[in-house]
Design a protein around this motif. Structure first.
Motif, PDB file in Angstrom:
ATOM      1  N   ALA A  98       0.856  -1.199   0.000  1.00  0.00           N
ATOM      2  CA  ALA A  98       0.000   0.000   0.000  1.00  0.00           C
ATOM      3  C   ALA A  98       0.883   1.236   0.000  1.00  0.00           C
ATOM      4  CB  ALA A  98      -0.904  -0.001   1.232  1.00  0.00           C
ATOM      5  N   PHE A  99       0.308   2.365  -0.389  1.00  0.00           N
ATOM      6  CA  PHE A  99       1.108   3.574  -0.385  1.00  0.00           C
ATOM      7  C   PHE A  99       0.227   4.781  -0.097  1.00  0.00           C
ATOM      8  CE2 PHE A  99      -0.128   5.522  -4.421  1.00  0.00           C
ATOM      9  CZ  PHE A  99      -0.731   4.448  -5.079  1.00  0.00           C
ATOM     10  N   GLY A 100       0.844   5.905   0.153  1.00  0.00           N
ATOM     11  CA  GLY A 100       0.100   7.133   0.388  1.00  0.00           C
ATOM     12  C   GLY A 100       1.026   8.306   0.112  1.00  0.00           C
ATOM     13  N   GLY A 112      -0.828  -0.759  -6.938  1.00  0.00           N
ATOM     14  CA  GLY A 112      -1.343  -1.091  -8.255  1.00  0.00           C
ATOM     15  C   GLY A 112      -2.543  -0.234  -8.644  1.00  0.00           C
ATOM     16  N   GLN A 113      -3.104   0.467  -7.668  1.00  0.00           N
ATOM     17  CA  GLN A 113      -4.263   1.325  -7.918  1.00  0.00           C
ATOM     18  C   GLN A 113      -3.770   2.711  -8.303  1.00  0.00           C
ATOM     19  OE1 GLN A 113      -6.423   1.664  -4.282  1.00  0.00           O
ATOM     20  NE2 GLN A 113      -8.097   2.848  -5.131  1.00  0.00           N
ATOM     21  N   ALA A 114      -4.500   3.379  -9.184  1.00  0.00           N
ATOM     22  CA  ALA A 114      -4.118   4.748  -9.531  1.00  0.00           C
ATOM     23  C   ALA A 114      -4.768   5.698  -8.535  1.00  0.00           C
ATOM     24  CB  ALA A 114      -4.569   5.080 -10.948  1.00  0.00           C
ATOM     25  N   ALA A 115      -3.929   6.429  -7.790  1.00  0.00           N
ATOM     26  CA  ALA A 115      -4.461   7.310  -6.760  1.00  0.00           C
ATOM     27  C   ALA A 115      -4.643   8.713  -7.323  1.00  0.00           C
ATOM     28  CB  ALA A 115      -3.505   7.338  -5.573  1.00  0.00           C
ATOM     29  N   ASP A 116      -5.748   9.249  -6.968  1.00  0.00           N
ATOM     30  CA  ASP A 116      -6.026  10.615  -7.420  1.00  0.00           C
ATOM     31  C   ASP A 116      -5.469  11.586  -6.398  1.00  0.00           C
ATOM     32  OD1 ASP A 116      -6.961  12.911  -8.442  1.00  0.00           O
ATOM     33  OD2 ASP A 116      -9.103  12.432  -8.165  1.00  0.00           O
ATOM     34  N   LEU A 117      -4.482  12.421  -6.853  1.00  0.00           N
ATOM     35  CA  LEU A 117      -3.846  13.333  -5.903  1.00  0.00           C
ATOM     36  C   LEU A 117      -4.458  14.732  -5.987  1.00  0.00           C
ATOM     37  CD1 LEU A 117      -0.097  12.321  -6.296  1.00  0.00           C
ATOM     38  CD2 LEU A 117      -1.857  11.291  -4.862  1.00  0.00           C
ATOM     39  N   GLY A 118      -5.536  14.898  -6.777  1.00  0.00           N
ATOM     40  CA  GLY A 118      -6.169  16.210  -6.924  1.00  0.00           C
ATOM     41  C   GLY A 118      -5.647  16.938  -8.160  1.00  0.00           C
ATOM     42  N   ASP A 119      -6.408  17.859  -8.687  1.00  0.00           N
ATOM     43  CA  ASP A 119      -6.047  18.625  -9.877  1.00  0.00           C
ATOM     44  C   ASP A 119      -5.751  17.707 -11.051  1.00  0.00           C
ATOM     45  OD1 ASP A 119      -6.298  20.860  -8.290  1.00  0.00           O
ATOM     46  OD2 ASP A 119      -4.127  20.875  -7.798  1.00  0.00           O
ATOM     47  N   GLY A 120      -6.368  16.538 -11.122  1.00  0.00           N
ATOM     48  CA  GLY A 120      -6.162  15.608 -12.236  1.00  0.00           C
ATOM     49  C   GLY A 120      -4.855  14.859 -12.190  1.00  0.00           C
ATOM     50  N   VAL A 121      -4.113  15.040 -11.114  1.00  0.00           N
ATOM     51  CA  VAL A 121      -2.829  14.334 -11.008  1.00  0.00           C
ATOM     52  C   VAL A 121      -3.084  12.945 -10.447  1.00  0.00           C
ATOM     53  CG1 VAL A 121      -0.531  14.357  -9.958  1.00  0.00           C
ATOM     54  CG2 VAL A 121      -1.643  16.504 -10.588  1.00  0.00           C
ATOM     55  N   LEU A 123      -1.251   9.076  -9.347  1.00  0.00           N
ATOM     56  CA  LEU A 123      -0.015   8.325  -9.079  1.00  0.00           C
ATOM     57  C   LEU A 123      -0.373   6.856  -8.957  1.00  0.00           C
ATOM     58  CD1 LEU A 123       2.962   8.003  -8.254  1.00  0.00           C
ATOM     59  CD2 LEU A 123       2.240   8.433  -5.888  1.00  0.00           C
ATOM     60  N   GLN A 124       0.302   6.055  -9.721  1.00  0.00           N
ATOM     61  CA  GLN A 124       0.102   4.614  -9.588  1.00  0.00           C
ATOM     62  C   GLN A 124       1.423   3.986  -9.162  1.00  0.00           C
ATOM     63  OE1 GLN A 124      -1.468   2.654 -13.046  1.00  0.00           O
ATOM     64  NE2 GLN A 124      -1.227   0.622 -12.106  1.00  0.00           N
ATOM     65  N   LEU A 125       1.382   3.286  -8.009  1.00  0.00           N
ATOM     66  CA  LEU A 125       2.586   2.598  -7.506  1.00  0.00           C
ATOM     67  C   LEU A 125       2.286   1.103  -7.496  1.00  0.00           C
ATOM     68  CD1 LEU A 125       5.401   2.946  -6.347  1.00  0.00           C
ATOM     69  CD2 LEU A 125       4.394   3.254  -4.090  1.00  0.00           C
ATOM     70  N   ASN A 126       3.049   0.378  -8.273  1.00  0.00           N
ATOM     71  CA  ASN A 126       2.808  -1.067  -8.401  1.00  0.00           C
ATOM     72  C   ASN A 126       3.567  -1.838  -7.321  1.00  0.00           C
ATOM     73  OD1 ASN A 126       1.175  -0.816 -10.744  1.00  0.00           O
ATOM     74  ND2 ASN A 126       3.077  -0.401 -11.895  1.00  0.00           N
ATOM     75  N   PRO A 127       3.124  -3.094  -7.007  1.00  0.00           N
ATOM     76  CA  PRO A 127       3.802  -3.877  -5.959  1.00  0.00           C
ATOM     77  C   PRO A 127       5.297  -4.049  -6.191  1.00  0.00           C
ATOM     78  CG  PRO A 127       1.728  -4.917  -6.560  1.00  0.00           C
ATOM     79  CD  PRO A 127       1.915  -3.765  -7.519  1.00  0.00           C
ATOM     80  N   ASP A 128       5.728  -4.083  -7.432  1.00  0.00           N
ATOM     81  CA  ASP A 128       7.158  -4.293  -7.679  1.00  0.00           C
ATOM     82  C   ASP A 128       7.971  -3.008  -7.583  1.00  0.00           C
ATOM     83  OD1 ASP A 128       6.320  -2.975  -9.854  1.00  0.00           O
ATOM     84  OD2 ASP A 128       7.019  -4.455 -11.336  1.00  0.00           O
ATOM     85  N   GLY A 129       7.301  -1.860  -7.257  1.00  0.00           N
ATOM     86  CA  GLY A 129       8.038  -0.625  -7.043  1.00  0.00           C
ATOM     87  C   GLY A 129       7.996   0.329  -8.232  1.00  0.00           C
ATOM     88  N   THR A 130       7.496  -0.156  -9.352  1.00  0.00           N
ATOM     89  CA  THR A 130       7.419   0.766 -10.501  1.00  0.00           C
ATOM     90  C   THR A 130       6.267   1.745 -10.273  1.00  0.00           C
ATOM     91  OG1 THR A 130       6.022  -0.822 -11.639  1.00  0.00           O
ATOM     92  CG2 THR A 130       8.377  -0.873 -12.156  1.00  0.00           C
ATOM     93  N   VAL A 132       3.979   5.325 -11.869  1.00  0.00           N
ATOM     94  CA  VAL A 132       3.672   6.259 -12.950  1.00  0.00           C
ATOM     95  C   VAL A 132       2.993   7.473 -12.325  1.00  0.00           C
ATOM     96  CG1 VAL A 132       2.456   6.603 -15.119  1.00  0.00           C
ATOM     97  CG2 VAL A 132       3.268   4.305 -14.493  1.00  0.00           C
ATOM     98  N   LEU A 133       3.638   8.638 -12.450  1.00  0.00           N
ATOM     99  CA  LEU A 133       3.019   9.877 -11.969  1.00  0.00           C
ATOM    100  C   LEU A 133       2.596  10.652 -13.215  1.00  0.00           C
ATOM    101  CD1 LEU A 133       2.445  11.800  -9.548  1.00  0.00           C
ATOM    102  CD2 LEU A 133       4.699  12.805  -9.999  1.00  0.00           C
ATOM    103  N   SER A 134       1.326  10.932 -13.260  1.00  0.00           N
ATOM    104  CA  SER A 134       0.828  11.554 -14.486  1.00  0.00           C
ATOM    105  C   SER A 134       0.074  12.840 -14.133  1.00  0.00           C
ATOM    106  CB  SER A 134      -0.072  10.527 -15.195  1.00  0.00           C
ATOM    107  OG  SER A 134      -0.949  11.167 -16.057  1.00  0.00           O
ATOM    108  N   SER A 135       0.342  13.914 -14.887  1.00  0.00           N
ATOM    109  CA  SER A 135      -0.276  15.200 -14.561  1.00  0.00           C
ATOM    110  C   SER A 135      -0.704  15.889 -15.860  1.00  0.00           C
ATOM    111  CB  SER A 135       0.761  16.061 -13.805  1.00  0.00           C
ATOM    112  OG  SER A 135       0.303  17.387 -13.737  1.00  0.00           O
TER     113      SER A 135
END
Lengths: 387, 370
Positions: A98-100, A112-121, A123-130, A132-135
């Motif tokens: 899990a992450f936050g 593995g879930q894509a978290a909504d950080l607000g303003d359309g940003v 962040l998806q953090l996968n179990p293996d550590g990879t 994707v931060l998308s804005s």
């Protein structure tokens, strides 16, 4: 007699059962701390802090903080600005559950879930550590702070041993301890064996008095002798111009402290050997020395071994005599002294302490297990015939 | 190969005297047995001869040489102990070779003598064994082998058969007798409390009691002419019947009056001053027989019968409570309890002892001395 034993056999089912349970409990109570030290000493030092040794075979979970790369790593992709990579970098792989993004809620999102950080940003953090931060707009400022719960597979290592043996000075102390213990075990056995034979089998005036004196010396506490002995050593050292704290000095001290018990134990065993053996040997022309060497000594092996265990363990575990009669330099500091020093200087470093402790007890363990059948036999020496 | 002379040998532990002046001459090649009840000093005497106990006073000579202060190993003796006293950590071979190795004899000689002794005692295939892997009888043979290897002038045995079971004891007894035959020049001294061993093995028996020699003689001498009451009752099983009596008529042949009334003529000379003296009259159970004629020695009611098959022991109540007269009769005699029985004996088998228990000097009938 037969009736008595029959009776005890009759009610012995529960008796035996109880004894076995009791033995099992004692064995467990006695063994667990040793096992704990051994397991801990082989674990990775970070894992020791994260979980107890009893969890050492399951993965350890810990919450960590990391920071994603800054804006310079972003690339534009399909109209969005994206940063990709692996949170662990080149470090060892772990599994993220899990992450936050806030320290108050470090496990807010599932891995593995894509978290909504607000303003359309997102962040998806996968179990293996990879990750994707998308804005939708260009990312600015410092890299995003990320908190995550990760579990690491159990890791066992001998690094701790390398550390304590070669850089913490335990190796040197180990050799010092051996230097003290081996002669301090052999010298009293040699003296005591001769004395015990003479006191058991040779007739000379004052024999009973000597035996009584030796029994009396059994109860003299060694602390009483420390000051006079040290004064004597200092005097001798001054006279010959040599240091007063030497290995020879401590060998003699341990020899003196061990002799009354050694002579007592060996004498009662030798006195129990059949008289006819000595007489037979005398008729065969053997002198007292030959009888001792060729008959009594080989037959006394069990009790010699048993005393050797006692003396070895006692000297190996001794701290007081070592502090008094040896210096505290690295060339003279024994293991018990070194452990004591480590407790002060590295009190929080469990990997150092457990490893040092295990290095310290490994020799007594080997000695005990290799000679244990003589241990009990020797304890019974003189009390049970043919024991 | 060596004769022994003991002159006034005394042994005391502090104030307690164990041996009170033993005088004894043992000829070279003789088999002498010391016998006596426990505590009589027989083992102590053997151990003083071995040199394991110091002699308090007196002289001990082996082959004419005074050996009072010679250590055991230099006396030319070898000893076999009751407990075998084998060195438990050495093989049979090393046990037997130990003495020679101590004496630094050369290896080939040690090997030859050990193998020879092992051969005599049929121990050859056990030479590599440890004593604990052997039976009692084999261990005793090893102990004997160890003595043989020493090639001693005098062989000492201290109750060597006591630790063996009955069957093995008989077998080993015969082995020892054969061993003696094969070594006719070696003097052997043997201590036992078992009179069967003493009777079967000995050339001469020395009976000891309370540290004194009671009598020395061949087994048959002791049996037929016991010198005193103690020897009379010690040798022979069941023990000789002893009944109080008084002397009626002295002379070349003595007439006595046995308590209980009957008179007997004993062909033993007694001095004139013995007339009227209270004496002890003895007769062996096996010398008594059922009286057929007028001559009756004892008459009594049968109190108890022990049937042993071959013989039966009949306990005759002759008016002395607690000490019945024991009669050994053939096992096929038809007898019943409470039956009255008259018994008689050949006058030549009767014994009389004076008030001190000494046997009245007795003319040795040629037939008995054989």
């Amino acid at each position: 007699m037969a009736q008595a034993s029959g009776k005890s056999a009759g009610k012995s089912f529960f008796g035996k059962f109880g004894v076995h349970i009791a033995v099992l409990i004692f064995v467990v109570i006695w063994t667990i701390p040793t096992l704990g030290i051994l397991v801990s000493s082989l674990r990775d030092k970070d894992q020791i802090i994260a979980s107890g040794w009893w969890n050492s075979f399951s993965s350890s979970t810990q919450t960590e903080a990391g920071r994603l790369p800054g804006p310079e790593a972003q690339v534009e992709k399909d109209g969005r600005f994206v940063i990709e990579g692996n949170i662990f970098g080149d470090g060892p792989a772990r599994t993220i559950s899990a992450f936050g993004v806030r320290s108050a809620t470090p496990t807010q999102f599932q891995a593995g879930q894509a978290a909504d950080l607000g303003d359309g940003v997102t962040l998806q953090l996968n179990p293996d550590g990879t990750f994707v931060l998308s804005s939708p707009v260009a990312i600015e400022g410092r890299g995003q702070r990320v908190y995550y719960a990760s579990s690491a597979p159990p890791r066992f290592t001998t690094e701790n041993y390398e550390t304590v043996l070669f850089s913490e000075g335990i190796g040197r102390s180990f050799i010092n301890s051996l230097t003290v213990t081996v002669p301090a075990t052999i010298i009293p056995i040699m003296i005591a064996a001769f004395a015990a034979y003479a006191l058991a089998w040779m007739r000379f005036p004052g024999r009973a008095l000597i035996i009584a004196t030796i029994i009396g010396l059994l109860v003299v506490p060694l602390q009483m002798t420390l000051i006079p002995l040290l004064q004597l050593y200092n005097g001798v050292a001054l006279f010959f111009g040599v240091p007063s704290k030497t290995y020879l000095g401590i060998w003699l001290a341990h020899t003196g402290f061990g002799l009354p018990f050694a002579i007592y134990l060996l004498r009662s065993y030798m006195a129990g050997l059949p008289k006819e053996l000595m007489e037979s040997a005398r008729i065969d022309g053997a002198s007292d020395f030959e009888i001792f060497l060729k008959i009594v000594l080989p037959l006394s092996f069990p009790v010699l071994a048993s005393f050797a265990i006692f003396q070895f363990l006692w000297v190996w575990n001794d701290l007081l005599v070592a502090i008094v009669f040896l210096g505290s330099g690295s060339d003279q500091l024994v293991l018990t002294g070194k452990l004591n020093a480590l407790l002060g200087s590295r009190g929080g470093d469990w990997e150092i302490l457990t490893t040092s402790a295990f290095v310290t007890i490994i020799v007594p363990l080997i000695v005990f297990f290799s000679l244990q059948r003589y241990f009990v036999r020797g304890l019974l020496a003189g009390s049970v015939k043919g024991g | 190969m060596a004769d022994l002379t003991l002159r006034q040998i005394k042994k005391a532990y502090g104030a307690i005297n164990i041996l009170h002046g033993i005088d004894l001459d043992i000829q070279s090649g003789e088999f002498v047995v010391f016998v006596g009840p426990s505590g009589c000093g027989k083992s102590t005497l053997l151990r003083t001869i071995a040199g394991l106990e110091e002699i308090t006073s007196g002289e001990l000579k082996i082959a004419g040489e005074l050996v009072n202060d010679v250590p055991p190993s230099k006396r030319g003796i070898a000893m076999v102990f009751q407990s075998y006293a084998l060195y438990p950590h050495m093989t049979v071979y090393d046990n037997m070779a130990f003495g020679m190795k101590i004496a630094r004899e050369n290896k080939a000689e040690i090997d030859r003598r050990v193998k020879q002794a092992a051969d005599i005692l049929q121990l050859t295939k056990y030479l590599d064994r440890l004593p604990k892997a052997m039976s009692g009888g084999q261990r005793q043979r090893v102990a004997i082998g160890r003595a043989i290897v020493r090639n001693p002038r005098v062989f000492l045995f201290d109750e060597p058969l006591s630790n063996l079971d009955a069957a093995l004891r008989v077998a080993t007894r015969i082995e020892i007798a054969k061993l003696k035959e094969s070594m006719p020049n070696t003097t052997m001294i043997y201590v036992t409390h078992d009179q069967v061993e003493a009777m079967t093995l000995a050339d001469r028996i020395v009976v000891l009691k309370d540290g004194r020699v009671e009598q020395v003689g061949t087994p048959m001498e002791l049996y037929h002419h016991p010198g005193n009451l103690f020897v009379a009752q010690f040798i022979g099983s069941p023990a000789m019947n002893i009944v109080p009596a008084t002397v009626e008529k002295t002379g070349a042949s003595t007439t006595i009056s046995i308590t209980g009334g009957r008179k007997a003529e004993v062909p033993v000379a007694t001095p004139a001053d013995a007339a009227g003296a209270a004496i002890s009259f003895g007769v062996r159970p096996e010398d008594l027989r059922i009286a057929t004629g007028d001559s009756v020695l004892f008459e009594g009611r049968i109190d108890y019968i022990e049937q042993l098959g071959e013989v039966q022991l009949v306990y005759l109540d002759i008016g002395r409570p607690d000490t019945p007269l024991v009669v050994k009769l053939p096992g096929n005699s038809e007898l019943k309890r409470d039956q009255l029985l008259k018994v008689d004996a050949d006058p030549a088998t009767l014994h009389i002892f004076n008030a001190k228990g000494r046997s009245f000097a007795r003319d040795h009938a040629p037939a008995l001395a054989a």
